[in-house]
Design a protein around this motif. Structure first.
Motif, PDB file in Angstrom:
ATOM      1  N   ALA A   1     -11.343  20.871   6.198  1.00 27.51           N
ATOM      2  CA  ALA A   1     -12.454  20.391   7.025  1.00 27.51           C
ATOM      3  C   ALA A   1     -11.932  19.524   8.173  1.00 27.51           C
ATOM      4  CB  ALA A   1     -13.456  19.617   6.176  1.00 27.51           C
ATOM      5  N   VAL A   2     -10.951  18.671   7.901  1.00 27.64           N
ATOM      6  CA  VAL A   2     -10.357  17.835   8.944  1.00 27.64           C
ATOM      7  C   VAL A   2      -9.687  18.718   9.993  1.00 27.64           C
ATOM      8  CG1 VAL A   2      -8.509  16.161   9.414  1.00 27.64           C
ATOM      9  CG2 VAL A   2     -10.083  15.784   7.507  1.00 27.64           C
ATOM     10  N   ILE A   3      -8.929  19.712   9.541  1.00 25.59           N
ATOM     11  CA  ILE A   3      -8.250  20.620  10.462  1.00 25.59           C
ATOM     12  C   ILE A   3      -9.264  21.355  11.329  1.00 25.59           C
ATOM     13  CG2 ILE A   3      -6.857  22.733  10.597  1.00 25.59           C
ATOM     14  CD1 ILE A   3      -5.397  21.645   8.034  1.00 25.59           C
ATOM     15  N   ARG A   4     -10.340  21.865  10.715  1.00 25.30           N
ATOM     16  CA  ARG A   4     -11.378  22.572  11.486  1.00 25.30           C
ATOM     17  C   ARG A   4     -12.010  21.656  12.527  1.00 25.30           C
ATOM     18  NH1 ARG A   4     -13.037  27.519   9.721  1.00 25.30           N
ATOM     19  NH2 ARG A   4     -12.465  28.116   7.611  1.00 25.30           N
ATOM     20  N   ASN A   5     -12.357  20.435  12.114  1.00 21.57           N
ATOM     21  CA  ASN A   5     -12.973  19.485  13.047  1.00 21.57           C
ATOM     22  C   ASN A   5     -12.054  19.204  14.225  1.00 21.57           C
ATOM     23  OD1 ASN A   5     -15.274  19.236  11.476  1.00 21.57           O
ATOM     24  ND2 ASN A   5     -14.575  17.379  10.460  1.00 21.57           N
ATOM     25  N   LEU A   6     -10.786  18.979  13.940  1.00 19.96           N
ATOM     26  CA  LEU A   6      -9.826  18.693  15.008  1.00 19.96           C
ATOM     27  C   LEU A   6      -9.604  19.905  15.900  1.00 19.96           C
ATOM     28  CD1 LEU A   6      -7.304  16.559  12.962  1.00 19.96           C
ATOM     29  CD2 LEU A   6      -8.731  15.745  14.863  1.00 19.96           C
TER      30      LEU A   6
ATOM     31  N   ALA B   1      -0.913  13.625  14.884  1.00 17.58           N
ATOM     32  CA  ALA B   1      -1.442  12.274  15.085  1.00 17.58           C
ATOM     33  C   ALA B   1      -2.404  11.881  13.967  1.00 17.58           C
ATOM     34  CB  ALA B   1      -2.128  12.167  16.447  1.00 17.58           C
ATOM     35  N   GLU B   2      -2.986  12.877  13.323  1.00 15.01           N
ATOM     36  CA  GLU B   2      -3.887  12.620  12.197  1.00 15.01           C
ATOM     37  C   GLU B   2      -3.155  12.677  10.852  1.00 15.01           C
ATOM     38  OE1 GLU B   2      -7.068  11.612  12.376  1.00 15.01           O
ATOM     39  OE2 GLU B   2      -6.766  11.550  14.551  1.00 15.01           O
ATOM     40  N   GLY B   3      -1.825  12.752  10.910  1.00 16.99           N
ATOM     41  CA  GLY B   3      -1.027  12.720   9.680  1.00 16.99           C
ATOM     42  C   GLY B   3      -0.838  14.063   8.999  1.00 16.99           C
TER      43      GLY B   3
END
Length: 171
Positions: free
Chosen positions: A8-13, A58-60
């Motif tokens: 979900a984080v990857i998709r959002n980014l 940058a988001e780790g």
């Protein structure tokens, strides 16, 4: 992070990066003064993928840049199944790899969705063993990302911008 949370984080980014890049692609194309692209993402995959790698890192998120080139010139000999497999055959292309997934925000130039997140074993992708661009073009891509990075940082700090920061993860 759990795999579903990380996805979900990857998709959002990826969606946010795509939205951020769309006006920049127009700037890049107008500065080039060449043939008009079929889609705004056309001819931007190298720089855009480098940018996306930087955003994800940058988001780790452990992320790397990948590319493939099926031939070194339009009339050159085939090197192999490298790049992106479109309806017209293998095309030179670059993308980000994050864990076991491919994150591609420029695949629409080949008729794929604008943000494509898929398994690393997707047969449409063929990773080469090196960047085949000339050294001056590799440096130009890195400089282009360095130039836009402060703009990204400004947007990512101000979540009130009109960038969509959520993405429906339902497939």
């Amino acid at each position: 992070m759990t795999p579903s949370t990380e996805l979900a984080v990857i998709r959002n980014l990826a969606v946010a990066a795509r939205q951020f890049m769309e006006p920049i692609w127009l700037e890049w194309h107008s500065a080039w003064n060449g043939e008009a692209p079929i889609t705004p993402a056309q001819w931007t995959c190298g720089r855009t993928s480098l940018f996306l790698v930087r955003v994800l890192k940058a988001e780790g998120l452990e992320t790397s840049w990948a590319s493939g080139t099926p031939r070194l010139s339009p009339s050159g000999p085939e090197l192999g199944n490298f790049g992106f497999l479109s309806e017209a055959g293998w095309q030179s292309h670059a993308w980000a790899e994050c864990g076991n997934i491919i994150v591609d925000v420029t695949a629409d130039q080949f008729g794929a969705p604008p943000v494509l997140i898929t398994d690393r074993r997707d047969r449409r992708y063929g990773k080469g063993d090196r960047d085949t661009a000339l050294p001056e073009f590799i440096l130009a891509h890195q400089r282009a990302v360095d130039e836009i990075w402060p703009r990204w940082l400004g947007i990512s700090r101000d979540r009130s911008m009109s960038v969509t920061w959520t993405f429906d993860t339902a497939e």
